[in-house]
Every structure is written in C-alpha cells, then in structure tokens.
Motif scaffolding. Structure first.
Motif, PDB file in Angstrom:
ATOM      1  N   SER A 288      -5.058  -0.594  -8.455  1.00 26.83           N
ATOM      2  CA  SER A 288      -5.521  -1.799  -7.758  1.00 26.83           C
ATOM      3  C   SER A 288      -5.042  -3.102  -8.399  1.00 26.83           C
ATOM      4  O   SER A 288      -4.812  -4.090  -7.699  1.00 26.83           O
ATOM      5  CB  SER A 288      -7.049  -1.795  -7.682  1.00 26.83           C
ATOM      6  OG  SER A 288      -7.612  -1.749  -8.986  1.00 26.83           O
ATOM      7  N   GLU A 289      -4.863  -3.098  -9.726  1.00 27.21           N
ATOM      8  CA  GLU A 289      -4.491  -4.328 -10.418  1.00 27.21           C
ATOM      9  C   GLU A 289      -2.990  -4.434 -10.674  1.00 27.21           C
ATOM     10  O   GLU A 289      -2.366  -5.454 -10.383  1.00 27.21           O
ATOM     11  CB  GLU A 289      -5.262  -4.446 -11.729  1.00 27.21           C
ATOM     12  CG  GLU A 289      -6.768  -4.540 -11.529  1.00 27.21           C
ATOM     13  CD  GLU A 289      -7.538  -4.497 -12.833  1.00 27.21           C
ATOM     14  OE1 GLU A 289      -6.927  -4.743 -13.902  1.00 27.21           O
ATOM     15  OE2 GLU A 289      -8.742  -4.197 -12.802  1.00 27.21           O
TER      16      GLU A 289
ATOM     17  N   LYS B 221      -1.358  -3.292  -7.308  1.00 30.77           N
ATOM     18  CA  LYS B 221      -1.974  -4.157  -6.294  1.00 30.77           C
ATOM     19  C   LYS B 221      -2.099  -3.461  -4.941  1.00 30.77           C
ATOM     20  O   LYS B 221      -1.864  -4.058  -3.879  1.00 30.77           O
ATOM     21  CB  LYS B 221      -1.182  -5.462  -6.151  1.00 30.77           C
ATOM     22  CG  LYS B 221      -1.121  -6.266  -7.449  1.00 30.77           C
ATOM     23  CD  LYS B 221      -0.484  -7.613  -7.238  1.00 30.77           C
ATOM     24  CE  LYS B 221      -0.350  -8.377  -8.554  1.00 30.77           C
ATOM     25  NZ  LYS B 221      -1.631  -8.532  -9.279  1.00 30.77           N
TER      26      LYS B 221
ATOM     27  N   ASP C 116      -2.744   0.172   2.887  1.00 35.82           N
ATOM     28  CA  ASP C 116      -1.392  -0.295   2.587  1.00 35.82           C
ATOM     29  C   ASP C 116      -0.366   0.791   2.886  1.00 35.82           C
ATOM     30  O   ASP C 116      -0.604   1.981   2.649  1.00 35.82           O
ATOM     31  CB  ASP C 116      -1.264  -0.680   1.115  1.00 35.82           C
ATOM     32  CG  ASP C 116      -1.892  -2.025   0.798  1.00 35.82           C
ATOM     33  OD1 ASP C 116      -2.277  -2.752   1.741  1.00 35.82           O
ATOM     34  OD2 ASP C 116      -2.003  -2.346  -0.403  1.00 35.82           O
TER      35      ASP C 116
ATOM     36  N   LYS D 283      -4.261  -1.345  -1.983  1.00 38.18           N
ATOM     37  CA  LYS D 283      -5.588  -1.206  -1.383  1.00 38.18           C
ATOM     38  C   LYS D 283      -5.479  -0.202  -0.241  1.00 38.18           C
ATOM     39  O   LYS D 283      -4.378   0.101   0.252  1.00 38.18           O
ATOM     40  CB  LYS D 283      -6.109  -2.545  -0.881  1.00 38.18           C
ATOM     41  CG  LYS D 283      -5.261  -3.216   0.164  1.00 38.18           C
ATOM     42  CD  LYS D 283      -5.814  -4.579   0.516  1.00 38.18           C
ATOM     43  CE  LYS D 283      -5.013  -5.261   1.626  1.00 38.18           C
ATOM     44  NZ  LYS D 283      -3.602  -5.449   1.262  1.00 38.18           N
TER      45      LYS D 283
END
Length: 208
Positions: free
Chosen positions: A125-126, A129, A134, A131
């Motif tokens: 998620s970081e 990136k 996607d 979610k």
C-alpha cells in the motif's frame, strides 16, 4: 484492517490438460502462462513446488541473487482484488488458522487469480501504492519479499487458483471451498524448458 473484495470476471472454461503428480493425484495446469513473480534479473530458488508443498498446490520461492530488498512483481496483468500488508510479525510454526499473513490477490482475465503472500509490512500500500481495484501490468512492482506471518524464511508463497466466485477467500486471505487443493492450478511459467518449476530448482526472473 483486512480488505478484500469478491468481484470476479466471468471464468473461462478450465483447461483440460492435466499432469500426473508424484502424489498420484492429477492437477490441472494453469490456463494462463505466467512470469516468475520477481523483478527481472532476480535469481530465485524453489523451496517447495506444486507437488511437495503442504498443503499441495502452492509454490514457495525465495530470492538468492539480485538487488535487495527483493522486489515482487505481478506474474501477469490483472486487477488487484485483495490486499493485506499491515502485519509485521513472523509466526513460524503456528497453525494456519492463527497465521496473520500479508498478501496480495490479483484477478486475471482468464478467470484465474494469483496470490503473493508473506510480503513486507507496508510494501504493497505504501511503496507500491496499490489499492483494491487497481489494474497492474505483468511485471509491475507489488511489494517486497519478507517473512511476515507463518513463514520460516523470507520468501514468496505463490499460487494460481480459480476461486468460488461467490466467496473467493476468507478474512485471512485463504481460498474458500478448496478442500484437497481442488481450486489450485499448477502454474505454467514462460522462459522455462518444461513450463513448471521444481523443488530445489534455480531460475532467473524475466519478462515473458
């Protein structure tokens, strides 16, 4: 918070080809052809293959050469259907029901899903990136190899499966209605002589 979705593209007909496993049980080959789920140039070894893994029907890869941290990539183009990357604890030796694994599930147009488990906390998620919902291309970065959850060493637990479209996975990221590994498919990989990986085999990841 555990996040997952049950949306699935209509499955195409399953391939009729099967291979005889050493266990005496036949397993369907994957409908799709996949790349090794690591960044190009990474050398990986197979800790357990489709037959030797317990429960059967999954593959454990671990990287032995390349740039660290070892980057995990999508084995084929598809849509992200489930993400869990908030855990950080290694839980080797615990029962599956007690495992708190980090994972990503990706749904592919042929009706198969791929799973990538034990990824590093926050790397999906970081860092990537990503979610839910996607779309990712084959070879797109999705997280870093780690040993989060029920894992003895840093590795990627990889599987190809055709989930039940009504309820694909549980809150722990495990396939539902999968007794005996009936929903698992033996992954066929590009750039390999036989298409399949074998226990203790060493391979270099590359695009198809």
């Amino acid at each position: 918070m555990i996040k997952w979705t049950c949306i699935i593209i209509s499955c195409c007909a399953l391939g009729s080809a099967s291979v005889a496993e050493q266990t005496g049980v036949e397993a369907l080959r994957s409908q799709g052809i996949y790349r090794l789920p690591y960044e190009d140039g990474t050398v990986v070894k197979v800790f357990d293959d489709f037959t030797s893994h317990r429960p059967r029907g999954r593959i454990d890869f671990f990287a032995i050469e390349g740039s660290q941290p070892y980057r995990v990539v999508a084995a084929a183009a598809g849509r992200v259907t489930a993400i869990q990357d908030s855990f950080h604890e290694q839980q080797s030796g615990r029962a599956a029901a007690e495992c708190r694994n980090n994972y990503v599930w990706i749904e592919h147009a042929n009706g198969e899903w791929t799973n990538y488990s034990h990824l590093a906390r926050g790397s999906v998620s970081e860092l990537a990136k990503l979610k839910i919902g996607d779309f990712v291309a084959a070879g797109a970065f999705i997280g870093n190899e780690a040993a989060v959850g029920c894992a003895m060493l840093d590795h990627v637990h990889f599987e190809v499966a055709v989930p039940d479209r009504r309820a694909p996975i549980d809150s722990g990221g495990f396939l539902l209605d999968n007794e005996g590994g009936k929903r698992e498919r033996n992954p066929q990989f590009c750039n390999l002589p036989t298409g399949a990986v074998v226990k203790d085999g060493t391979y270099r990841a590359a695009a198809c």
